[in-house]
Write a protein that holds these residues in place. Structure first.
Motif, PDB file in Angstrom:
ATOM      1  N   PHE A 206       0.803  -1.223   0.000  1.00 10.44           N
ATOM      2  CA  PHE A 206       0.000   0.000   0.000  1.00 10.44           C
ATOM      3  C   PHE A 206       0.836   1.273   0.000  1.00 10.44           C
ATOM      4  N   GLY A 207       2.134   1.164   0.229  1.00 11.74           N
ATOM      5  CA  GLY A 207       3.009   2.328   0.070  1.00 11.74           C
ATOM      6  C   GLY A 207       3.258   3.128   1.325  1.00 11.74           C
ATOM      7  N   SER A 208       2.383   3.033   2.315  1.00  7.99           N
ATOM      8  CA  SER A 208       2.571   3.780   3.555  1.00  7.99           C
ATOM      9  C   SER A 208       1.768   3.117   4.660  1.00  7.99           C
ATOM     10  N   ALA A 209       2.145   3.420   5.898  1.00  9.75           N
ATOM     11  CA  ALA A 209       1.401   2.880   7.032  1.00  9.75           C
ATOM     12  C   ALA A 209      -0.011   3.461   7.073  1.00  9.75           C
ATOM     13  N   ALA A 210      -0.137   4.757   6.744  1.00 10.18           N
ATOM     14  CA  ALA A 210      -1.453   5.393   6.768  1.00 10.18           C
ATOM     15  C   ALA A 210      -2.401   4.726   5.777  1.00 10.18           C
ATOM     16  N   ALA A 211      -1.914   4.457   4.555  1.00  6.99           N
ATOM     17  CA  ALA A 211      -2.753   3.794   3.550  1.00  6.99           C
ATOM     18  C   ALA A 211      -3.078   2.369   3.978  1.00  6.99           C
ATOM     19  N   SER A 212      -2.137   1.714   4.649  1.00 10.93           N
ATOM     20  CA  SER A 212      -2.373   0.349   5.114  1.00 10.93           C
ATOM     21  C   SER A 212      -3.475   0.316   6.163  1.00 10.93           C
ATOM     22  N   ILE A 213      -3.458   1.296   7.073  1.00 10.71           N
ATOM     23  CA  ILE A 213      -4.490   1.359   8.110  1.00 10.71           C
ATOM     24  C   ILE A 213      -5.868   1.546   7.481  1.00 10.71           C
ATOM     25  N   GLU A 214      -5.945   2.373   6.444  1.00  8.33           N
ATOM     26  CA  GLU A 214      -7.221   2.578   5.750  1.00  8.33           C
ATOM     27  C   GLU A 214      -7.709   1.287   5.106  1.00  8.33           C
ATOM     28  N   ALA A 215      -6.763   0.456   4.656  1.00  9.78           N
ATOM     29  CA  ALA A 215      -7.131  -0.779   3.971  1.00  9.78           C
ATOM     30  C   ALA A 215      -7.468  -1.921   4.925  1.00  9.78           C
ATOM     31  N   LEU A 216      -7.036  -1.829   6.171  1.00  5.64           N
ATOM     32  CA  LEU A 216      -7.189  -2.947   7.106  1.00  5.64           C
ATOM     33  C   LEU A 216      -8.636  -3.422   7.282  1.00  5.64           C
ATOM     34  N   PRO A 217      -9.616  -2.532   7.442  1.00  5.53           N
ATOM     35  CA  PRO A 217     -10.982  -3.037   7.650  1.00  5.53           C
ATOM     36  C   PRO A 217     -11.465  -3.948   6.525  1.00  5.53           C
ATOM     37  N   ASP A 218     -11.228  -3.546   5.249  1.00  7.14           N
ATOM     38  CA  ASP A 218     -11.657  -4.385   4.128  1.00  7.14           C
ATOM     39  C   ASP A 218     -10.877  -5.695   4.091  1.00  7.14           C
ATOM     40  N   LEU A 219      -9.574  -5.626   4.363  1.00  8.84           N
ATOM     41  CA  LEU A 219      -8.764  -6.844   4.386  1.00  8.84           C
ATOM     42  C   LEU A 219      -9.263  -7.796   5.467  1.00  8.84           C
ATOM     43  N   ALA A 220      -9.618  -7.241   6.612  1.00 10.60           N
ATOM     44  CA  ALA A 220     -10.090  -8.074   7.717  1.00 10.60           C
ATOM     45  C   ALA A 220     -11.417  -8.731   7.374  1.00 10.60           C
ATOM     46  N   VAL A 221     -12.312  -7.987   6.731  1.00  8.62           N
ATOM     47  CA  VAL A 221     -13.604  -8.550   6.330  1.00  8.62           C
ATOM     48  C   VAL A 221     -13.388  -9.709   5.376  1.00  8.62           C
ATOM     49  N   ARG A 222     -12.484  -9.523   4.406  1.00 10.24           N
ATOM     50  CA  ARG A 222     -12.218 -10.591   3.440  1.00 10.24           C
ATOM     51  C   ARG A 222     -11.550 -11.793   4.108  1.00 10.24           C
ATOM     52  N   SER A 223     -10.861 -11.540   5.236  1.00  6.52           N
ATOM     53  CA  SER A 223     -10.208 -12.649   5.945  1.00  6.52           C
ATOM     54  C   SER A 223     -11.205 -13.447   6.771  1.00  6.52           C
ATOM     55  N   GLY A 224     -12.396 -12.883   6.975  1.00  5.87           N
ATOM     56  CA  GLY A 224     -13.429 -13.599   7.707  1.00  5.87           C
ATOM     57  C   GLY A 224     -13.494 -13.264   9.172  1.00  5.87           C
ATOM     58  N   ARG A 225     -12.787 -12.230   9.615  1.00  5.38           N
ATOM     59  CA  ARG A 225     -12.869 -11.849  11.023  1.00  5.38           C
ATOM     60  C   ARG A 225     -12.629 -10.354  11.175  1.00  5.38           C
ATOM     61  N   ARG A 226     -13.103  -9.821  12.260  1.00  6.83           N
ATOM     62  CA  ARG A 226     -12.873  -8.419  12.573  1.00  6.83           C
ATOM     63  C   ARG A 226     -11.608  -8.324  13.420  1.00  6.83           C
ATOM     64  N   ILE A 227     -10.849  -7.258  13.234  1.00  6.34           N
ATOM     65  CA  ILE A 227      -9.644  -7.064  14.039  1.00  6.34           C
ATOM     66  C   ILE A 227      -9.680  -5.675  14.662  1.00  6.34           C
ATOM     67  N   SER A 228      -8.979  -5.540  15.757  1.00  7.51           N
ATOM     68  CA  SER A 228      -8.889  -4.256  16.448  1.00  7.51           C
ATOM     69  C   SER A 228      -7.728  -3.454  15.869  1.00  7.51           C
ATOM     70  N   ILE A 229      -8.002  -2.229  15.463  1.00  5.74           N
ATOM     71  CA  ILE A 229      -6.984  -1.345  14.894  1.00  5.74           C
ATOM     72  C   ILE A 229      -6.616  -0.301  15.938  1.00  5.74           C
ATOM     73  N   ALA A 230      -5.336  -0.172  16.225  1.00  5.17           N
ATOM     74  CA  ALA A 230      -4.888   0.800  17.226  1.00  5.17           C
ATOM     75  C   ALA A 230      -5.281   2.213  16.818  1.00  5.17           C
ATOM     76  N   GLY A 231      -5.744   2.989  17.774  1.00 10.35           N
ATOM     77  CA  GLY A 231      -6.226   4.332  17.480  1.00 10.35           C
ATOM     78  C   GLY A 231      -5.123   5.384  17.505  1.00 10.35           C
TER      79      GLY A 231
END
Length: 377
Positions: free
Chosen positions: A38-63
């Motif tokens: 994704f090129g940056s940590a910020a972009a990766s954080i934005e992508a995490l929710p969709d990636l987690a949904v596709r993985s079949g589970r919800r994950i907690s993202i540090a605030g």
């Protein structure tokens, strides 16, 4: 020694890096894959929710606030958060499999963290002779220009740190930098800082060390060193774990022999039988590692972000169900290299990378040295 070079994260990037590595199921290898894709940590954080949904589970993202509080608390402790590739990041540590993207450091004046290091580890219930040997070797290696890395444990670790106060020493914590273990070494820990040494950890402040955190710490002790020296280690000891990790990391393993009648020497004697360098004086170590002083390091690729507000995502690959099924079918309990998965499945490298991130977030794969992965369950 070459002048320090490397990246410098902005404050905003440092917070994003900390949020990403503190998010659920994001370990060092997954962090690197996310950053590469994704090129940056910020972009990766934005992508995490969709990636987690596709993985079949919800994950907690540090605030954001949580990360900012940790950075502020670390600063109040007199510490700092250092990213891989930054000048204070130990250069040998950058070269191991899945190095921690961020480490917390307290102390470490001058060039200590860029100095070549030798790890000295051994029995907690060490003999008087073992402790004396650790002190003699640590002092001799320090006089030759090597810093000493160890885990601040009782016995051999403590003896090595104490003897290395003048030459420079780094104590690696299994928990947060505010969670000293064992407490009885508090005076030694303070002396390390007062004499220009450093405390180092990859764990968050407040983290109480658990049994499984000590092998994780051991990989840092050996990883930041050019070699690991074991003095008194029983079979199935943590020191032998450090020796094994050192071998997997391509580090040189040294061992001090002991009496066959002493169970504390069983591990070190076996290491020597298996090819570890036998050591009775510091010169035995120096003959092997002496040429490594002054070794030039080049920051590894794919661990930096562009200048400014952060990187733009290069475009996320979204695998379909067929891709996902194909990769899962190719995986199994036996570790295989990622490159082999790409060749076997015929999938694009970027597709395999995203699918492995999904599986990692779901807790379905285990990472192994040499860029290998295995399916869990």
């Amino acid at each position: 020694m070459a002048s320090p070079r490397g990246i410098r994260l902005t404050d905003q990037q440092r917070v994003a890096w900390l949020r990403l590595i503190r998010s659920e199921n994001v370990g060092p290898a997954t962090f690197r894959d996310l950053l590469n894709h994704f090129g940056s940590a910020a972009a990766s954080i934005e992508a995490l929710p969709d990636l987690a949904v596709r993985s079949g589970r919800r994950i907690s993202i540090a605030g954001q606030a949580e990360a900012e509080r940790e950075i502020a608390a670390l600063a109040r402790l007199g510490g700092r958060l250092v990213a891989i590739g930054e000048p204070d990041y130990p250069p040998w540590l950058r070269e191991i499999d899945a190095p921690p993207p961020l480490i917390s450091i307290r102390g470490g004046s001058g060039d200590l963290l860029r100095q070549p290091m030798i790890a000295i580890v051994g029995a907690r219930s060490a003999s008087v002779a073992g402790r004396k040997m650790a002190q003699i070797l640590a002092r001799g290696l320090g006089e030759a220009g090597f810093a000493i890395a160890s885990g601040l444990a009782r016995g051999i670790d403590a003896a090595a740190h104490e003897a290395a106060l003048d030459g420079g020493t780094v104590a690696v914590f299994a928990g947060g930098l505010d969670r000293l273990y064992p407490p009885e070494n508090a005076a030694l820990a303070e002396a390390i800082l007062e004499r220009g040494g450093a405390h180092l950890s990859e764990m968050p402040l407040g983290w109480e060390p658990r049994a499984r955190d000590f092998p994780r710490r051991n990989r840092l002790v050996s990883g930041m060193s050019v070699g690991a020296l074991v003095i008194e280690a029983a079979e199935r000891s943590g020191s032998l774990i450090t020796a094994r990790l050192a071998g997997e990391q391509g580090r040189i393993v040294f061992a001090v022999p002991g009496s066959p009648l002493d169970p504390r020497a069983a591990g070190t004697n076996r290491l020597i039988k298996e090819g570890a360098h036998l050591v009775t004086t510091a010169s035995d170590v120096l003959e092997v590692v002496g040429p490594m002083i002054g070794h030039a390091f080049v920051a590894p690729p794919n661990w930096s972000e562009p200048e400014g507000e952060g990187a733009q995502s290069p475009g996320s690959v979204v695998p379909d169900d067929r891709d996902r099924a194909l990769l899962i079918e190719a995986l199994g309990p036996t570790p295989v290299q990622v490159d082999e998965l790409i060749r076997f499945t015929g999938l694009r490298a970027a597709t395999v990378q995203v699918l492995l991130i999904e599986l990692d977030l779901a807790g379905r794969i285990e990472r192994h040295p040499g860029q290998r992965v295995a399916l869990i369950g």
